[in-house]
Structures are given as C-alpha cells and as structure tokens.
Scaffold this motif. Structure first.
Motif, mmCIF file in Angstrom:
data_model
loop_
_atom_site.group_PDB
_atom_site.id
_atom_site.type_symbol
_atom_site.label_atom_id
_atom_site.label_comp_id
_atom_site.label_asym_id
_atom_site.label_seq_id
_atom_site.Cartn_x
_atom_site.Cartn_y
_atom_site.Cartn_z
ATOM 1 N N ASP A 57 0.863 -1.179 0.000
ATOM 2 C CA ASP A 57 0.000 0.000 0.000
ATOM 3 C C ASP A 57 0.903 1.234 0.000
ATOM 4 O O ASP A 57 1.741 1.381 0.895
ATOM 5 C CB ASP A 57 -0.909 -0.011 1.231
ATOM 6 C CG ASP A 57 -1.974 1.071 1.167
ATOM 7 O OD1 ASP A 57 -2.068 1.757 0.129
ATOM 8 O OD2 ASP A 57 -2.705 1.234 2.155
ATOM 9 N N PRO A 58 0.764 2.103 -1.026
ATOM 10 C CA PRO A 58 -0.184 2.005 -2.142
ATOM 11 C C PRO A 58 0.172 0.858 -3.081
ATOM 12 O O PRO A 58 1.341 0.498 -3.213
ATOM 13 C CB PRO A 58 -0.050 3.362 -2.831
ATOM 14 C CG PRO A 58 1.311 3.845 -2.461
ATOM 15 C CD PRO A 58 1.584 3.334 -1.089
ATOM 16 N N ASP A 59 -0.841 0.295 -3.715
ATOM 17 C CA ASP A 59 -0.666 -0.834 -4.617
ATOM 18 C C ASP A 59 -0.077 -0.338 -5.936
ATOM 19 O O ASP A 59 -0.745 0.380 -6.683
ATOM 20 C CB ASP A 59 -2.015 -1.512 -4.844
ATOM 21 C CG ASP A 59 -1.909 -2.739 -5.724
ATOM 22 O OD1 ASP A 59 -0.793 -3.043 -6.210
ATOM 23 O OD2 ASP A 59 -2.939 -3.409 -5.932
ATOM 24 N N THR A 77 0.918 -4.931 4.189
ATOM 25 C CA THR A 77 -0.222 -5.434 4.957
ATOM 26 C C THR A 77 -0.102 -6.949 5.024
ATOM 27 O O THR A 77 0.316 -7.607 4.063
ATOM 28 C CB THR A 77 -1.567 -5.044 4.322
ATOM 29 O OG1 THR A 77 -1.693 -5.671 3.039
ATOM 30 C CG2 THR A 77 -1.664 -3.542 4.150
ATOM 31 N N PRO A 127 -2.511 -1.276 6.347
ATOM 32 C CA PRO A 127 -2.537 -0.362 5.198
ATOM 33 C C PRO A 127 -2.330 1.081 5.635
ATOM 34 O O PRO A 127 -2.520 1.442 6.797
ATOM 35 C CB PRO A 127 -3.928 -0.585 4.612
ATOM 36 C CG PRO A 127 -4.756 -1.088 5.749
ATOM 37 C CD PRO A 127 -3.827 -1.879 6.615
#
Length: 196
Positions: A57-59, A77, A127
C-alpha cells in the motif's frame, strides 16, 4: 580359565523401566514417549496452515506505470489468521495441535548494490490510513527502494505449534512460506514545461 566378570553397572529391562517410570514416562508400551513425540512431529510437519499474503500500500499495480517509484514508502499489509486448532489420529495416537502465528520475515528482493539488504521482521502490518499525508514510512512494517529494477519479494512466517497426546505435551517452531508480490521500481523525474 574363565573370563573376568563384568563389574560395570547393568541396566536390565526392569531397571530401565523403573528409571523411566520415576521420570513420569509411561512404559506399559515400549518406547511410548518416543513413539508419541515422533507421531506428533509427523503431524506437525503435515499440518495444513492458512496462507499469509503480503500486499503493498499504495498498490503499485493500480497506477499508470504499474510500478513503485524510487524512494516511495511502501506499507506492507499482512493477513492475521489467528490460532489454528486441529486434532489428528495416527497409529491409534490422537494428537491435539494448536498453531499460533508469529512474526513474518520479509526479504525485499534486493538486486542492486546499495539497496535494502536487511530482511524485515514484522509482527503486524497495516494499510496506509487515508489521513496519512506525504511519503511517510510505515510505523510497523514497510520499506522503500533506492534503485530501479524488478524485485521478487519473498517471506516466511514463524508458527509455534503446541501438541498434546496421552498425557504428553511439547512445543515446536516451524516456518512456512508466505505469498508475496513481485515489484517493478522505476525512477520518476519532474519535467518543467514553460507556459506557452
């Protein structure tokens, strides 16, 4: 001439049984304690445990480059499956197993000199909150990459297994592989465009 008698201590089956019984080992069946421990070890080795999946995260797969940027703080995560309980019977020995998930050790997949080379040990991961501003590092589990390239992240989770069977008990620690992503890291440059 007769050979000299052996004057050393003799351990007859009866004296072995008395010694074992004094230690709380059931000797009604030969090698009971050893047999149970061996059976428990086999049950642990074949125990089915839930997979742990690591996500970023961020993906990076959701942006237009499908990649992370050099220096970008990535938060890991982790799944938290909680304790796992099962009972199995093998060779007429019923064994109760409790597996407790422990830390996850992440190798970030270093491919370039000077990149992050130390495995990351995480007991938890979360996250990035929507209220987080800027490029802040994760306070619990995360990393950043200082060189562009294609990285294969690998990881393992430590499990503590406690078993009980017929009045005997024991604890073992095992590791299982974790599902982790591959990652492309690119270098982004700012471009100043003069007003026309």
């Amino acid at each position: 001439m007769k050979p000299a008698a052996n004057t050393g201590a003799l351990f007859t089956p009866e004296t072995k049984k008395q010694a074992a019984t004094s230690q709380g080992i059931d000797c009604t069946t030969p090698n009971t304690a050893t047999t149970i421990a061996t059976t428990a070890h086999h049950a642990i080795a074949t125990m089915t445990l839930p997979d742990t999946t690591i996500k970023l995260d961020p993906d990076p797969t959701t942006n237009q480059w499908h990649a992370a940027a050099v220096g970008q703080q990535l938060w890991f995560t982790l799944d938290n499956p909680g304790p796992q309980h099962t009972t199995t019977t093998n060779t007429d020995i019923t064994i109760t197993l409790t597996a407790t998930p422990g830390a996850v050790t992440i190798n970030p997949g270093t491919i370039n000199p000077g990149a992050h080379t130390i495995p990351i040990r995480c007991t938890t991961g979360r996250p990035r909150p929507t209220t987080t501003n800027g490029n802040q590092p994760s306070p619990v589990c995360g990393t950043s990459y200082q060189h562009p390239g294609h990285y294969t992240i690998t990881a393992t989770r430590t499990w503590t297994i406690t078993w009980t069977a017929q009045g005997h008990t024991g604890t073992e620690t095992i590791t299982r592989p974790v599902t982790a992503p591959t990652l492309d890291v690119i270098e982004l440059h700012s471009l100043l465009v003069p007003n026309s």
